[in-house]
Design an enzyme around this catalytic site. Structure first.
Site, PDB file in Angstrom:
ATOM      1  N   HIS A 170       0.814  -1.222   0.000  1.00 24.51           N
ATOM      2  CA  HIS A 170       0.000   0.000   0.000  1.00 24.51           C
ATOM      3  C   HIS A 170       0.844   1.268   0.000  1.00 24.51           C
ATOM      4  O   HIS A 170       1.918   1.333   0.586  1.00 24.51           O
ATOM      5  CB  HIS A 170      -0.952   0.007   1.196  1.00 24.51           C
ATOM      6  CG  HIS A 170      -0.271   0.176   2.525  1.00 24.51           C
ATOM      7  ND1 HIS A 170       0.032   1.399   3.059  1.00 24.51           N
ATOM      8  CD2 HIS A 170       0.176  -0.742   3.416  1.00 24.51           C
ATOM      9  CE1 HIS A 170       0.615   1.256   4.220  1.00 24.51           C
ATOM     10  NE2 HIS A 170       0.729  -0.042   4.457  1.00 24.51           N
ATOM     11  N   HIS A 224      10.499  -1.616 -13.606  1.00 18.54           N
ATOM     12  CA  HIS A 224      10.225  -3.065 -13.669  1.00 18.54           C
ATOM     13  C   HIS A 224      10.433  -3.637 -12.263  1.00 18.54           C
ATOM     14  O   HIS A 224      11.539  -3.584 -11.727  1.00 18.54           O
ATOM     15  CB  HIS A 224      11.192  -3.712 -14.677  1.00 18.54           C
ATOM     16  CG  HIS A 224      10.997  -5.191 -14.868  1.00 18.54           C
ATOM     17  ND1 HIS A 224      11.636  -5.868 -15.878  1.00 18.54           N
ATOM     18  CD2 HIS A 224      10.262  -6.115 -14.210  1.00 18.54           C
ATOM     19  CE1 HIS A 224      11.289  -7.158 -15.823  1.00 18.54           C
ATOM     20  NE2 HIS A 224      10.465  -7.320 -14.818  1.00 18.54           N
TER      21      HIS A 224
HETATM   22  O1  JB2 Z   1      13.467  -2.589 -30.748  1.00 18.57           O
HETATM   23  C1  JB2 Z   1      12.923  -3.692 -30.714  1.00 18.57           C
HETATM   24  C2  JB2 Z   1      13.533  -4.859 -30.175  1.00 18.57           C
HETATM   25  N1  JB2 Z   1      14.753  -5.098 -29.615  1.00 18.57           N
HETATM   26  C3  JB2 Z   1      14.799  -6.416 -29.320  1.00 18.57           C
HETATM   27  N2  JB2 Z   1      11.659  -3.840 -31.215  1.00 18.57           N
HETATM   28  C4  JB2 Z   1      10.989  -5.054 -31.211  1.00 18.57           C
HETATM   29  N3  JB2 Z   1       9.765  -5.101 -31.738  1.00 18.57           N
HETATM   30  N4  JB2 Z   1      11.561  -6.170 -30.691  1.00 18.57           N
HETATM   31  C5  JB2 Z   1      12.802  -6.070 -30.197  1.00 18.57           C
HETATM   32  N5  JB2 Z   1      13.625  -7.003 -29.681  1.00 18.57           N
HETATM   33  C6  JB2 Z   1      13.269  -8.431 -29.595  1.00 18.57           C
HETATM   34  O2  JB2 Z   1      12.822  -8.718 -28.291  1.00 18.57           O
HETATM   35  C7  JB2 Z   1      14.449  -9.354 -29.823  1.00 18.57           C
HETATM   36  O3  JB2 Z   1      14.718  -9.542 -31.188  1.00 18.57           O
HETATM   37  C8  JB2 Z   1      13.964 -10.640 -29.120  1.00 18.57           C
HETATM   38  O4  JB2 Z   1      13.212 -11.478 -29.980  1.00 18.57           O
HETATM   39  C9  JB2 Z   1      13.055 -10.090 -28.015  1.00 18.57           C
HETATM   40  C10 JB2 Z   1      13.719 -10.188 -26.623  1.00 18.57           C
HETATM   41  O5  JB2 Z   1      13.645 -11.533 -26.215  1.00 18.57           O
HETATM   42  P1  JB2 Z   1      14.413 -12.105 -24.944  1.00 18.57           P
HETATM   43  O6  JB2 Z   1      13.815 -13.436 -24.639  1.00 18.57           O
HETATM   44  O7  JB2 Z   1      15.872 -12.031 -25.187  1.00 18.57           O
HETATM   45  O8  JB2 Z   1      14.148 -11.096 -23.765  1.00 18.57           O
HETATM   46  P2  JB2 Z   1      12.766 -10.618 -23.125  1.00 18.57           P
HETATM   47  O9  JB2 Z   1      12.911  -9.152 -22.937  1.00 18.57           O
HETATM   48  O10 JB2 Z   1      11.596 -11.123 -23.866  1.00 18.57           O
HETATM   49  O11 JB2 Z   1      12.760 -11.334 -21.707  1.00 18.57           O
HETATM   50  C11 JB2 Z   1      13.698 -11.004 -20.721  1.00 18.57           C
HETATM   51  O12 JB2 Z   1      13.079 -10.279 -19.665  1.00 18.57           O
HETATM   52  C12 JB2 Z   1      12.047 -11.006 -18.972  1.00 18.57           C
HETATM   53  C13 JB2 Z   1      11.477 -10.087 -17.906  1.00 18.57           C
HETATM   54  C14 JB2 Z   1      14.278 -12.320 -20.228  1.00 18.57           C
HETATM   55  O13 JB2 Z   1      15.373 -12.078 -19.396  1.00 18.57           O
HETATM   56  C15 JB2 Z   1      13.221 -13.115 -19.489  1.00 18.57           C
HETATM   57  O14 JB2 Z   1      13.809 -14.298 -18.935  1.00 18.57           O
HETATM   58  C16 JB2 Z   1      12.598 -12.278 -18.378  1.00 18.57           C
HETATM   59  N6  JB2 Z   1      11.544 -13.036 -17.718  1.00 18.57           N
END
Ligand code: JB2
Length: 221
Positions: free
Chosen positions: A150, A159
């Site tokens: 709260h 985040h």
């Molecule tokens: O500028 C962008 C961009 N930069 C990276 N625009 C768009 N539309 N997409 C972007 N990406 C894409 O985000 C990358 O090409 C990749 O496919 C995706 C990031 O995937 P990743 O699995 O590496 O990270 P995440 O941010 O989805 O997840 C992280 O954070 C979460 C909170 C991981 O560490 C997870 O384990 C965690 N739970």
């Protein structure tokens, strides 16, 4: 998209990013039924023609500008941005600049006080608690199992990672990252862009941009 699957009056959204965090968001949106998902945008050309869970990858962010004209109303920032919320902020601003609205994602298991104030584009993931009179800015992630007690105030683009806990009246600055499983004692102030390491226990204020880790948390950068 198959026109037979179109639901009237639901927002139609695209997800920006097609990695692990996007998979969690797709699952939340499917479980809550709060929007239709038109597709994923991702700059990784190897994903073109693939699906993220059941959602097709349409192309890169260059497609975003034409989405509003095509009837898309909302976007979701699909990046988790662990430790650096700058790219999430950039994508949020890009989506808004393309005349799309940020979709607020809420898993059905998220416990959210009716007295909490939630900004646009927040992501309230499975099993979280946001208690009475907490205030979340825009584009805040409260990741799975995290607790925002709260009267906490969490700045835009911050985040609160998986299982982190903010005791009451904590203030988290814009773009700050509270690492997985970290605990922040009541009334502590975490500065803009600061990073709290996973599992840390924060018992003193953290300045802007400072990185802390450990139990009790101490500055490491
Ligand atoms: O500028 C962008 C961009 N930069 C990276 N625009 C768009 N539309 N997409 C972007 N990406 C894409 O985000 C990358 O090409 C990749 O496919 C995706 C990031 O995937 P990743 O699995 O590496 O990270 P995440 O941010 O989805 O997840 C992280 O954070 C979460 C909170 C991981 O560490 C997870 O384990 C965690 N739970």
């Amino acid at each position: 998209m198959n026109p037979t699957t179109t639901m009237p009056n639901l927002p139609r959204c695209v997800i920006l990013g097609g990695g692990g965090h996007a998979r969690v968001l797709i699952d939340c949106i499917r479980e809550s039924g709060l929007a239709e998902i038109e597709g994923v945008l991702d700059p990784d050309s190897s994903l073109r023609g693939q699906k993220i869970l059941d959602v097709p990858v349409l192309g890169g962010d260059e497609l975003l500008g034409g989405m509003a004209a095509g009837g898309i109303t909302h976007f979701v920032v699909g990046l988790g941005g662990v430790g650096d919320n700058g790219p999430r902020k950039r994508l949020f601003e890009l989506g808004c600049s393309c005349r799309l609205n940020p979709l607020t994602v809420r898993h059905p298991s998220a416990m959210l006080s009716r007295w909490a104030d939630i900004g646009p584009g927040c992501q309230l993931l499975p099993g979280i608690i946001v208690n009475a009179c907490a205030v979340l800015g825009k584009n805040v992630i409260v990741n799975s199992g995290a607790i925002v007690e709260h009267d906490c105030v969490v700045g835009d683009h911050a985040h609160i990672a998986t299982g982190a806990r903010l005791a009451s009246t904590v203030q988290v600055g814009i773009g700050a990252h509270i690492g997985a499983g970290a605990t922040v004692r009541q009334s502590i102030r975490i500065g803009e862009g600061a990073i709290v390491g996973a599992g840390a226990v924060v018992v003193k204020d953290v300045g802007p941009g400072v990185v802390v880790a450990g139990v009790p948390a101490r500055p490491i950068r």
